[in-house]
Structures are given as structure tokens and as C-alpha cells.
Enzyme design. Structure first.
Site, mmCIF file in Angstrom:
data_model
loop_
_atom_site.group_PDB
_atom_site.id
_atom_site.type_symbol
_atom_site.label_atom_id
_atom_site.label_comp_id
_atom_site.label_asym_id
_atom_site.label_seq_id
_atom_site.Cartn_x
_atom_site.Cartn_y
_atom_site.Cartn_z
ATOM 1 N N HIS A 87 40.322 41.027 44.223
ATOM 2 C CA HIS A 87 40.629 42.420 44.578
ATOM 3 C C HIS A 87 39.478 43.360 44.239
ATOM 4 O O HIS A 87 39.419 44.472 44.758
ATOM 5 C CB HIS A 87 41.985 42.878 44.011
ATOM 6 C CG HIS A 87 42.019 43.262 42.568
ATOM 7 N ND1 HIS A 87 42.451 42.419 41.570
ATOM 8 C CD2 HIS A 87 41.703 44.417 41.947
ATOM 9 C CE1 HIS A 87 42.392 43.034 40.406
ATOM 10 N NE2 HIS A 87 41.946 44.252 40.605
ATOM 11 N N ASP A 213 42.954 35.126 41.823
ATOM 12 C CA ASP A 213 42.286 36.414 42.045
ATOM 13 C C ASP A 213 40.814 36.390 41.619
ATOM 14 O O ASP A 213 40.433 36.985 40.625
ATOM 15 C CB ASP A 213 43.060 37.509 41.294
ATOM 16 C CG ASP A 213 42.751 38.901 41.806
ATOM 17 O OD1 ASP A 213 41.751 39.069 42.515
ATOM 18 O OD2 ASP A 213 43.522 39.828 41.490
ATOM 19 N N SER A 604 39.815 44.650 35.290
ATOM 20 C CA SER A 604 39.905 43.609 36.301
ATOM 21 C C SER A 604 38.579 42.885 36.409
ATOM 22 O O SER A 604 37.527 43.519 36.493
ATOM 23 C CB SER A 604 40.261 44.202 37.658
ATOM 24 O OG SER A 604 41.635 44.363 37.743
#
Ligand code: ARG
Ligand code: GLU
Length: 669
Positions: A87, A213, A604
Site C-alpha cells: 500500500h 502487504d 507502514s
């Protein structure tokens, strides 16, 4: 397997730290990590403070970068290879995608250096060093001039150097940060979205999770190994430090440490501010987004074309919508407002007769003045300013001539009038109900009485040329006028009032922060997140989301297959993965795990590091029962979600056939 030695170490650590410093809360400054290193070692860490951050020698900090200004990534090879989240690389992957090469859908692999794709505008920043400059700034006559000269001195004499001065503890402490920025960062690999975004918005912010991810990039440098703008002459960057990959995995209770760039937290604010966020702001914004998501979903379910147009918009709207629900729910469950009020009661008593007497009362009364203004601003942004056509109308009007066409093409490609118009009707109806007349533009009420209803007004806004893709007279379009009136009111009325009060409140928060430190001299105060590099440490741990349920800390490939459903977009497992599973060789393949590290948005892609300092995973999310950790960290519910590095290796090698890329990594047990 949890062996007896580990159990004893864990027990000893628990006893020696007792209940103090509530276990794993905190995002610590790497340059000051020597203050925490003993605690980290008690919890199992085997390295020293100098291994984490050193100005003289290569240390782990030299393998961590701020990626694209909002995520974290880590260097994993001597040739500048980077791991981050899928992402985080999403927009780059999307930009390289077309109908012929849909890298989002199918994944992308550059098995040759020549195939790696440049990404104009993308950069990564290494932290060179950080330095406490509080006393310099306190002595300075002209603070801004002092900041400017500190920064200028720091960046002279080095390619790609960037400096910033950031405040900590609400202005009680200042640090200078010096970064080295690399601007030639190329896309190397990404799994298909059915792995990299598996579970989509359905599973987002939730455990159990099965998302692969990750995406892979490479930093390029000039021949001198220094930052250089993109050029085919550039060569892979040779880092000072890179992570070794630990393939031995983790057990429940094992030490983990996250090194990354959390964006923003507010842990020391008043009960009034928390009440506003959890009981007023979050619920209002959630309600508005529920309306938008409902309209989008209705049309997305009707047509494949509309689903594609709105998938990325839906993901963005839904991400915060879901986080806010977790946040306000967690604050309610934990009675954070009441607990904070009780704390403030004790603080008030302590402050009596001293320099901080009356401080909280002043904060509360200023906050009461600011709250309606803040609310009107947030509400406008989430309603009037979220309608797509008027936003496009201004962007188009303001765009330079040579970019106008592109702006229009991109907008119309992903826009669907009925969704936007229904959003307008729902949002503006809510706006009229929830924002008092004195805090909304006169234009709003004039238009309503002119047209008689929001629906009739919507016919006007969505009846102009721009709504029909007619670009001949954009300057008089009703959608443009709508947006201009609202932004004018925002800029002339809401923003200045809000900023004035905010400044006064921030000055008092500086005193309140210092006062809290004097009030509780034994408490460990870590600074709020501000997108500077931090260390968060903890242990792999499950949790109990509600009565009768206990979550294990690990998920596996078997769980992906349990979710598999070709009918549901988010759960449509790629055939290759099904086949590998059917071979029976990979039943226990680990996918994700959760731990007690204190993280936030910006973390992240952060490296998840084991007790020996090696890479065991990539951080990518939090569990939504714990998203109130930006305001109130609760060790019982706050968990960060990590991708297990072994799943990444498996996907690259076995699912995507790109195993040759892994040759440049260094593996340890
Ligand atoms: N919740 C994660 C974060 O805040 C992941 C967001 C991207 N994924 C998504 N399904 N929208 O950034
Ligand atoms: N997904 C978030 C990010 O993009 C991290 C999750 C969180 O907020 O902790 O940074």
C-alpha cells in the site's frame, strides 16, 4: 516452540520491570535510546544502544528510510534493495499500470536491473544524525533566524542533504534532523493485489489478517554513491548498513522492535480534547463517510466499470472511516475521558498554590471556544469540500494550461455523476442540520432558499457544463462557484479563528506538558509522534478483543484458504497460491503476526526486528480495537500487525517465480 529458557527469561523480565512504565507503550527517540536499552534488553534484545543509533559507526538507523514522505522502508541488501508495504508503493505501481500491463492486478517483477522502473517524484530519506538544539533556540533573539542558520549549516557540503528542526513535548525541546535524500528509486517488484491487498477494505484494520502487504524498490546513486537525479548512468546504492533476513520466525512472547516514522499522536492532551475527538469529531465524520460509502457501494455493486473507477477512492474514504470507529470505540470502552478527568483532578490539587494553578481551567475555557470552530471546519472538509465535481472544477480552473487536459481526463475517467450527486444531497443535508448558521457561509442559506431544497440545488450544481464534460465555460460553472464560496468562507472565517485559538492553546500545552513531567517525575514520557524516526519495542502477543474470544498472534496460509471465495473480490485467492496450498507442503506457512509495539500511521513498511537485530517482518497496520493508541495506549488491546518475512520470501519465490531476486539478500536463522 516456547522453550523453558525463554519462559524463564520472560518471567524474570516481567518481575523485574513490575507494572511500572506500562510495558510497551512509547515511541522513543533513537539518539536517546540508551535510556531505554536496559528495558529492551530485559525484554530480550541482545544488542546495544550503539547498534541502534550511532553517529560514528554504521548502525541499524542507516538501513531505515522515510519512503515517499509518509511511509517507512528498509534496506535489505548491499545493492540498495528496499522492502516496504504494497500500500506504500501502490500509487507507483498504479502509475506504471495500463490495460496491457496491469501491474496492480497481476504484479510486477524486474528480474533484470534494466527492467526496474523509475518513479519521478518518489524519494527516500536516510537520517544522518539528530541533535538537541533546544538551548541554542532558547538563547536566540530571533528564533526563526536561528533555525534557518542551523539548517543552512547542516546541509552545506553534502549532496542531497536536507535539514529540519522539529519540536518535541509541545515546544519544550527541539531537535535538528539532518537527512540524506535519494531521488532515483526504482520499482523492482510487487505481488498481485490479490496477495498484496488480500482482504482489501473488509479486513483492513483487523485481525486475523492475511495480507501480503509488500513491494520492493531499489535506491540508485551516482557513481560516487551519493544522491543523484535519475540517470541511466546511476548505479545501485551501496548502503552503510542493511538488514539480514531472519528465517527462524518468532514465538509468542518473543521480543520485537519497530524502527520507523510514526506520523502523529496526541498522548498528553486534556480530557476535553479527547472527548471532542471521540464523542464529537469522530462520530460526525464517520456518519458523513457512511453516507458516501453507501452511495459508492450501491453503484459499485451494479457495475464492474464503476467498481474500478471508485475502488481507490473507496479504499481511501474507508481507511479513516474504519480507524475512527476503532478509535472512538476504544476510548469509550476504556473510559479514557473519565480516567483523564480523574488524573486532571489530581493534577489540579497538586498545582494549587504553584505556578501551574489555573492552567487546566484556562486550557478548558479556550478549548470550549475553539471546539465549535474546529467542528465547523472539519465538517465542511468532510462534506462540502468532499464533493468531487466542485473540487475538480477548481483544480481545472487553477491548473496551468498545459496540464488542464490531463486533469480533466483523469477526473472524468474515475467519476460517476449519480454517486457524486447523491453524495452532494446527503452531505449538504447533513451540513445544514449540524453546522450552525453563524459558522456556515451565507451562500449556503441563500442557495437553499433560492432553490427550495437540497435536491433542486443539486440539479443546478450537476446541471452545468462541467457535469456534462463540456469544458467550454468552466469559469461560470455552478460547481466552481459552489467550491469558491465554501473555500472563501473557510479561508476568511474558519481558518483564522481556529489558528488564533490553536496558537494560544499550544502555548498553554507547552506549560501543561512541562507541568505533567514535574507532577509525575517517575513516569517515562516519550514525545508524541511527528514523522521523525522512532523506536518502539514489545513482544509478539495475542489479545482478547471481547468477552469469550482470544486471538492467537499468528496467521497462516491455511487461513487464506479458509477465506478463499472467487465470488468476493477481496477474497479471490490467485490460482497459483491455491495450487501451492494443494500440494500440502505449505499448510503451516506463516503469513502475519501481531505484537505490542506502539505504532501509528507512517509506520507502514517499518522493519520488524528480532532480538538479534535481524529482519523478521514488515509492519503494516494496527488492530482496530487498539487504534485509540494515538491518544491512549492500552497494552491489553493495542497490537501492530506485521507481515511475516517468510511469507514475503515464499510469495516472491514460489508464487511469483522471482526467486533470483532473493540472491542478494543475506539470510540468518
Ligand atoms: N490501515 C492501513 C493504513 O492505515 C492500510 C491502509 C491501506 N489498505 C486499505 N485497504 N485501504 O495505512
Ligand atoms: N497502515 C498505516 C500506514 O500506512 C499503519 C497503520 C497504523 O496507523 O498504525 O502507516
Amino acid at each position: 516452540m516456547m522453550d523453558i529458557r525463554k519462559t524463564l527469561i520472560a518471567l524474570a523480565a516481567a518481575l523485574s520491570t513490575g507494572a511500572v512504565a506500562s510495558a510497551d507503550e512509547g515511541m522513543w527517540l533513537p539518539a536517546l535510546i540508551s535510556q531505554r536499552i536496559e528495558h529492551m534488553q530485559q525484554k530480550g534484545f541482545t544488542l546495544d544502544a550503539e547498534d541502534i543509533y550511532s553517529i560514528n559507526n554504521a548502525s541499524l538507523k542507516d538501513a531505515v528510510v522515510l519512503f515517499g514522505g509518509g511511509c517507512t522502508a528498509e534496506v535489505v541488501s548491499p545493492e540498495g534493495l528496499l522492502f516496504t508495504n504494497h500500500h506504500c508503493g501502490y500509487s507507483q505501481i498504479q502509475k506504471h499500470s495500463s490495460v496491457e500491463h496491469d501491474y496492480l492486478k497481476d504484479g510486477f517483477w524486474a528480474l533484470d536491473r534494466e527492467e526496474e522502473l523509475p518513479n519521478p517524484g518518489l524519494s527516500v530519506m536516510f537520517l544522518e544524525y539528530m541533535q538537541d538544539v533546544t538551548s541554542v533556540l532558547e538563547k536566540a533573539q530571533d528564533r526563526q533566524a536561528a533555525i534557518d542558520s542551523l539548517k543552512a549549516a547542516a546541509v552545506s557540503g553534502g549532496k542531497g542533504l536536507k535539514a529540519s528542526v522539529e519540536e518535541f513535548y509541545y515546544g519544550n525541546q527541539y531537535f535538528l534532523f539532518v537527512y540524506k535524500e535519494f531521488t532515483d528509486v526504482r520499482l523492482v517488484g510487487a505481488p498481485p493485489s490479490s496477495i498484496g491487498k488480500f482482504g482489501g477494505d473488509t479486513d483492513n484494520w483487523m485481525w486475523p489478517r492475511h495480507t501480503g502487504d509488500f513491494s520492493i524498490f531499489r535506491i540508485y546513486a551516482g557513481k560516487d554513491n551519493e544522491p543523484a537525479d535519475y540517470s541511466i548512468e546511476n548505479v545501485p546504492y551501496r548502503p552503510k548498513k542493511y538488514f539480514k533476513i531472519a528465517t527462524g520466525g518468532l514465538d509468542e512472547g518473543d521480543f520485537t522492535f519497530i524502527y520507523g516514522f510514526p506520523g502523529s499522536t496526541r498522548e498528553y492532551v486534556t480530557s476535553e480534547e479527547i472527548r471532542y475527538i471521540a464523542e464529537v469529531s469522530d462520530p460526525a465524520k464517520i456518519a458523513l463517510r457512511t453516507l458516501r460509502l453507501g452511495n459508492m457501494k450501491k453503484y459499485m455493486d451494479m457495475s464492474q466499470d464503476i467498481r474500478i473507477r471508485y475502488s481507490s477512492k473507496y479504499a481511501n474514504v474507508s481507511n479513516s472511516w474504519k480507524k475512527w470507529q476503532g478509535e472512538s470505540g476504544g476510548i469509550r470502552r476504556n473510559a479514557t475521558v473519565a480516567t483523564r478527568k480523574e488524573y486532571e483532578g489530581r493534577f489540579r490539587q497538586w498545582a494549587q498554590g504553584g505556578p501551574y494553578e489555573g492552567l487546566l481551567d484556562r486550557l478548558d475555557s479556550l478549548y470550549a471556544l475553539m471546539e465549535p470552530v474546529a467542528f465547523a471546519g472539519e465538517y465542511m472538509r468532510e462534506s462540502a469540500l468532499s464533493v468531487e465535481l466542485p473540487a475538480f472544477a477548481t483544480a481545472y480552473a487553477d491548473a496551468a494550461d498545459e496540464t488542464k487536459e490531463k486533469t480533466a481526463t483523469e477526473f472524468y475517467r474515475d467519476w460517476w455523476l449519480p454517486i457524486d450527486k447523491e453524495n452532494f444531497i446527503a452531505l449538504m443535508t447533513a451540513y445544514g442540520k449540524n453546522v450552525p448558521e453563524r459558522l456556515r457561509p451565507a451562500y449556503f442559506d441563500e442557495q437553499l432558499s433560492r432553490y427550495g431544497s437540497v435536491e433542486a440545488w443539486a440539479d443546478e450544481i450537476f446541471g452545468g457544463g462541467l457535469a456534462r464534460e463540456d469544458l467550454s465555460d468552466p469559469g461560470n460553472d455552478p460547481a466552481l462557484l459552489f467550491r469558491r464560496e465554501f473555500t472563501r468562507f473557510y479561508n476568511d472565517t474558519i481558518a483564522p479563528r481556529h489558528a488564533g485559538l490553536r496558537d494560544e492553546i499550544d502555548r498553554l500545552y507547552k506549560d501543561y506538558m512541562r507541568a505533567q513531567m514535574e507532577f509525575e517525575p517517575d513516569r517515562d514520557f516519550y514525545p508524541d509522534a511527528n514523522l521523525t524516526l522512532r523506536v518502539a519495542y514489545g513482544n509478539v502477543a495475542g489479545y482478547e478483543p471481547s468477552d469469550g474470544i482470544r486471538y492467537k498472534p499468528f496467521s497462516t496460509l491455511a487461513g487464506i484458504m479458509e477465506k478463499d471465495n472467487p465470488e468476493i473480490f477481496d477474497y479471490n485467492v490467485p490460482q497459483k497460491l491455491r495450487d501451492l496450498y494443494a500440494s500440502g507442503l505449505y499448510d503451516d506457512m506463516p503469513v502475519c503476526f501481531i505484537a505490542t509495539n506502539h505504532t501509528s500511521g507512517g509506520n507502514s513498511g517499518s522493519p520488524v526486528i528480532n532480538a538479534e537485530g535481524n529482519l523478521v517482518g514488515l509492519n503494516f497496520d494496527r488492530v482496530w480495537e487498539g487504534t485509540m493508541s494515538d491518544l491512549d495506549f492500552d497494552p491489553a488491546f493495542c497490537r501492530n500487525i506485521c507481515l511475516d518475512i517468510r511469507y514475503l520470501l515464499f510469495v516472491v519465490d514460489k508464487v511469483c517465480g522471482a526467486g533470483s531476486l532473493l540472491q542478494e539478500l543475506e539470510f540468518v536463522e
